[in-house]
Design a protein around this motif. Structure first.
Motif, short mmCIF file in Angstrom:
data_model
loop_
_atom_site.label_atom_id
_atom_site.label_comp_id
_atom_site.label_asym_id
_atom_site.label_seq_id
_atom_site.Cartn_x
_atom_site.Cartn_y
_atom_site.Cartn_z
N LEU A 24 4.87 2.89 -7.03
CA LEU A 24 5.58 1.64 -7.28
C LEU A 24 4.58 0.49 -7.38
O LEU A 24 3.56 0.49 -6.69
CB LEU A 24 6.58 1.36 -6.15
N PRO A 25 4.86 -0.50 -8.21
CA PRO A 25 3.93 -1.62 -8.36
C PRO A 25 3.98 -2.56 -7.15
O PRO A 25 4.97 -2.60 -6.42
CB PRO A 25 4.44 -2.34 -9.62
N SER A 26 2.91 -3.30 -6.96
CA SER A 26 2.87 -4.29 -5.87
C SER A 26 3.85 -5.42 -6.17
O SER A 26 4.12 -5.75 -7.32
CB SER A 26 1.46 -4.85 -5.70
N LYS A 27 4.36 -6.00 -5.10
CA LYS A 27 5.35 -7.06 -5.24
C LYS A 27 5.05 -8.16 -4.24
O LYS A 27 4.75 -7.89 -3.07
CB LYS A 27 6.76 -6.52 -5.02
N ALA A 28 5.13 -9.41 -4.68
CA ALA A 28 4.90 -10.55 -3.80
C ALA A 28 6.20 -10.88 -3.07
O ALA A 28 6.98 -11.74 -3.50
CB ALA A 28 4.40 -11.75 -4.59
N ARG B 290 0.84 -1.20 0.00
CA ARG B 290 0.00 0.00 0.00
C ARG B 290 0.87 1.25 0.00
O ARG B 290 0.60 2.24 -0.71
CB ARG B 290 -0.91 0.00 1.22
N ILE B 291 1.93 1.21 0.79
CA ILE B 291 2.86 2.35 0.84
C ILE B 291 3.59 2.48 -0.50
O ILE B 291 3.80 3.61 -1.00
CB ILE B 291 3.86 2.17 2.00
N ARG B 292 3.97 1.36 -1.09
CA ARG B 292 4.63 1.40 -2.40
C ARG B 292 3.71 2.02 -3.45
O ARG B 292 4.17 2.79 -4.31
CB ARG B 292 5.03 -0.01 -2.83
N GLU B 293 2.43 1.70 -3.40
CA GLU B 293 1.49 2.26 -4.37
C GLU B 293 1.35 3.77 -4.21
O GLU B 293 1.12 4.48 -5.21
CB GLU B 293 0.13 1.58 -4.21
N ILE B 294 1.47 4.27 -3.00
CA ILE B 294 1.39 5.72 -2.77
C ILE B 294 2.50 6.43 -3.53
O ILE B 294 2.31 7.53 -4.06
CB ILE B 294 1.45 6.03 -1.26
N PHE B 295 3.68 5.80 -3.59
CA PHE B 295 4.81 6.39 -4.28
C PHE B 295 4.89 5.95 -5.74
O PHE B 295 5.92 6.17 -6.39
CB PHE B 295 6.11 6.04 -3.56
#
Length: 323
Positions: free
Chosen positions: A171-175, A164-169
């Motif tokens: 960045l794509p989601s990562k598993a 969720r924090i990555r998406e704010i910046f």
């Protein structure tokens, strides 16, 4: 006059003897102390020494239900076969490498984090804030490993907090839990977060016994707080650091198995599978009890050897040792 001097000396000697008798530990007190130690010694003997008898199955093809040691030919001795099979197996290199990497990361960060935390916290002069930070740092240690691992897995999930924090910046989601390259960092951060506060207790206790006159003298000589930390605090806790370092090196081939089992999955075996998890899957779940015992004995002997080496080096270099 001579008689009087002898009388006075005799009286003084009697008083000294009485003081020594009062200050020493008598036979009754020693017996009480030995009786207090008796229950722990019995428990150690029952649960730590008697089970060593089972190590014999590492040199057998043991079948559950058969006696470990018999003289009627039912015990099938195979010598060092299981040790050889493990060392020459295709998975040995991967298991040994992963164990060293995870334990090495934990040794570097997990061992130094409590020391740095203790040194910084020792410089805090507001006692109420200091106690609050100490209490907050201890809390993760008392959280169950299962709960802590569940929290971490939920944070690094594709829909978790980290992504969720990555998406704010942007960045794509990562598993993260499916990426073998991420597992060592996930394991190390989780292990350090959970244990650094509790491990700092020993260092804080050692710092509390430092003579405050040393700091006052250093201030008069113009030493700042960093210099006081480096030249007074750190050398004063050096014996504690060295002893704990010996123990840490002695367990370098033993990872936090519970945490690894709860965090890993088949997708990250490449970097997450260690000796202990391999023994759990292949021995306990696969029924190869002799093989698992051999691997466990192999690891224990190596750890025991590392303790001796670390203790020898510490005694020669730093003049501190366990014996």
């Amino acid at each position: 006059m001579e008689f009087g001097n002898r009388t006075i000396a005799a009286r003084n000697g009697t008083k000294t003897g009485r003081r020594r008798k009062r200050g020493g530990i008598g036979a009754k007190e020693q017996l009480q102390l030995m009786l207090i130690m008796l229950p722990p010694l019995i428990l150690i003997f029952i649960f730590s020494y008697i089970p060593l008898y089972g190590v014999l199955i590492a040199f057998q093809d043991f079948v559950p239900g058969n006696p470990i040691l018999s003289f009627d030919g039912s015990t099938q001795w195979v010598g060092l076969k299981h040790f050889t099979d493990f060392i020459t197996s295709r998975t040995f290199t991967r298991l040994f490498r992963n164990t060293l990497v995870l334990s090495g990361l934990n040794l570097v960060f997990g061992f130094t984090a409590p020391i740095i935390f203790s040194l910084i916290l020792n410089e805090v002069k507001i006692s109420s804030y200091k106690k609050l930070v100490q209490t907050a740092s201890y809390l993760p240690y008392f959280i169950s490993t299962v709960i802590a691992a569940g929290m971490v897995l939920s944070f690094i999930d594709t829909n978790g907090l980290i992504n969720r924090i990555r998406e704010i910046f942007g960045l794509p989601s990562k598993a993260f839990s499916m990426d073998p390259n991420c597992f060592p960092a996930i394991y190390t951060i989780t292990n350090v977060w959970k244990t650094f506060g509790w491990d700092s207790i020993l260092y804080m206790s050692a710092m509390s016994s430092i003579d405050m006159n040393l700091y006052e003298a250093a201030k008069l000589d113009g030493a700042n707080r960093v210099q006081q930390m480096w030249n007074i605090t750190l050398p004063s806790i050096k014996p504690t650091i060295m002893l704990l370092l010996i123990f840490a090196i002695g367990s370098v081939l033993s990872t936090n198995t519970d945490l690894v089992l709860l965090l890993y999955n088949p997708a990250v075996y490449e970097t997450a599978d260690v000796m202990a998890t391999y023994v759990y899957r292949d021995s306990l779940l696969g029924g190869r009890f002799s093989f698992g015992t051999a691997v466990g004995l192999f690891t224990s002997v190596l750890n025991f050897t590392l303790v001796f080496i670390a203790n020898f080096i510490s005694r020669k270099v730093a003049d501190y040792s366990l014996w």
